[in-house]
Design an enzyme around this catalytic site. Sequence first.
Site, PDB file in Angstrom:
ATOM      1  N   SER A   1      -3.043 -11.223  -7.114  1.00  0.00           N
ATOM      2  CA  SER A   1      -2.864 -12.587  -6.686  1.00  0.00           C
ATOM      3  C   SER A   1      -4.167 -13.365  -6.514  1.00  0.00           C
ATOM      4  CB  SER A   1      -2.097 -12.600  -5.358  1.00  0.00           C
ATOM      5  OG  SER A   1      -2.850 -11.983  -4.334  1.00  0.00           O
TER       6      SER A   1
ATOM      7  N   LYS B   1     -10.552 -17.199  -0.973  1.00  0.00           N
ATOM      8  CA  LYS B   1      -9.124 -17.247  -1.341  1.00  0.00           C
ATOM      9  C   LYS B   1      -8.374 -18.073  -0.295  1.00  0.00           C
ATOM     10  CE  LYS B   1      -5.363 -13.983  -2.478  1.00  0.00           C
ATOM     11  NZ  LYS B   1      -4.964 -12.546  -2.514  1.00  0.00           N
TER      12      LYS B   1
ATOM     13  N   SER C   1      -4.371  -6.856  -5.621  1.00  0.00           N
ATOM     14  CA  SER C   1      -4.735  -8.263  -5.835  1.00  0.00           C
ATOM     15  C   SER C   1      -6.218  -8.581  -5.891  1.00  0.00           C
ATOM     16  CB  SER C   1      -4.095  -9.130  -4.764  1.00  0.00           C
ATOM     17  OG  SER C   1      -2.763  -9.403  -5.124  1.00  0.00           O
TER      18      SER C   1
HETATM   19  N1  GLN Z   1       1.004  -7.821  -7.468  1.00  0.00           N
HETATM   20  C1  GLN Z   1       1.375  -7.224  -6.219  1.00  0.00           C
HETATM   21  C2  GLN Z   1       2.495  -7.991  -5.578  1.00  0.00           C
HETATM   22  O1  GLN Z   1       2.940  -8.957  -6.151  1.00  0.00           O
HETATM   23  C3  GLN Z   1       0.181  -7.107  -5.318  1.00  0.00           C
HETATM   24  C4  GLN Z   1      -0.154  -8.366  -4.644  1.00  0.00           C
HETATM   25  C5  GLN Z   1      -1.306  -8.244  -3.699  1.00  0.00           C
HETATM   26  O2  GLN Z   1      -2.055  -7.275  -3.728  1.00  0.00           O
HETATM   27  N2  GLN Z   1      -1.392  -9.210  -2.814  1.00  0.00           N
HETATM   28  O3  GLN Z   1       2.959  -7.662  -4.520  1.00  0.00           O
END
Ligand code: GLN
Length: 488
Positions: free
Chosen positions: A151, A76, A175
């Site tokens: 994400s 990532k 994420s």
């Molecule tokens: N969807 C969540 C957010 O937007 C989690 C994102 C993540 O785990 N990095 O904060």
Amino acid sequence: MSFETLTTWRARLAQGELSARELAESYLARAQALNPTLNAFVHLDGDEVLKQAEASDAHRAAHGARPLEGLPIAIKDIFCTQDGPTQCCSRILKGYHAPYDAHVITLLKEAGAVLFGKTNMDEFAMGSSNETSAFGPCRNPWDVSRIPGGSSGGSACAVAAGMAPAALGTDTGGSIRQPAALCGITGMKPTYGRVSRRGIIAFASSLDQAGPMTRSVEDTALLASVLCGHDPADATSVADARAVDWLGACRARDMRGLRIGRPREYFIDGMDEGVARAVDAAFETCRVLGAEIVDVSLPHTSAAVAAYYVIAPSEASANLARYDGVRFGHRCDAPADLLDMYTRTRDEGFGAEVKRRILTGTFALSSGYYDAYYLKAQKVRTLIRQDFEQAFARVDVLLTPTSPVPAFRIGEKTDDPLTMYLSDVFTIAVNLAGLPALSQPCGFAHGLPVGMQWIAPAWHEDRILAAASAYEAATDWLARTPELEGEQ
Ligand code: GLN
């Protein structure tokens, strides 16, 4: 061939059936052919990949194999790597090259892995759909008009489409697990403190944790065993964070006598019927495999999303203060003075969602609002942790859906941040409580993958790995793969 597991490749490399270079070549060919459609990789340097693969072949010949010898792992774009750019899919980090490797990248290299490009993600990991990326959306390989989740969308897409056998993700509020579920793969967020955060671009430091995204549960155990361990340079890294025979836990493939909690708050109105059906069927499979299903309650679940969207933006507003045009990445043209440079750089560099989080977080932390929002959210966090403690007094693990809906269409939720935030309703509480959780495929709804989530008490990844691998062995979801145009 692209849908083999790490475990299979490891055995085939060990038997000399193929070299690490040949393996890398085959994934490169497929990744390069599919990427124009899927946009899973934001950086993939074939020469660099092949150089590492050759070095791995040489290491095997001279000294024998290390745990991940010659295995390609996609990364990532949030992990600092000395080679290639690290941009967190943000304009503000455009062209940034990290001066050092993240601790987990060092561990992967020491284990003989081949770093296989940088994957697409929501900007600064803020999002659930990969649509906030400065490099454009990544697509779901099961239906390219849909999002892969976020994400860590690029990592999930790459593994699901057979562009790489495994990937690294990070999970602050879901994420790793949510995109794994939406793309039909397995992903685990380890206990907070298991994996060093050094060199992982910070979003919400009290929640961020890195973890594996793979095809099988055993692959998750294999990769997680390399990533976990103490790092004196991360103050939250725990002294005995090393994995304890997780591969052994997987191979037992036994859930007889396991007490599985079914939290009633995770089976809500508005949940997709196909998702509910798939998860219900999975509970039945677990019962047939010898587990006992126990109804439990996590009464503060409904407050988790609200608490998270105060705590995470608050921490983000502090963490992202460092992007000021002085030290990292983008700087605006011809600033009139220092303030102009700060404001224009940040205005040009950050996307809308990141700005929204910085503003919300700054507001929640400001004097006069601190007690009403930030402090209150911290109290809710404690209640959520206590909910889990009470449930785990009665059961060994919890089993829930990972996401209330399967992958939605690109653009469907972009104008409505609240609806987007609610798609994290089943994953967020786990981060607030610092617990380990794993998502694995458990069926299909409307032709799209459905994932379910195992949650264990802190430091008990072994329980979820054992249960998930027993379930995996009893089902054939792993054998299902998406059909893609332009496949090699
Ligand atoms: N969807 C969540 C957010 O937007 C989690 C994102 C993540 O785990 N990095 O904060």
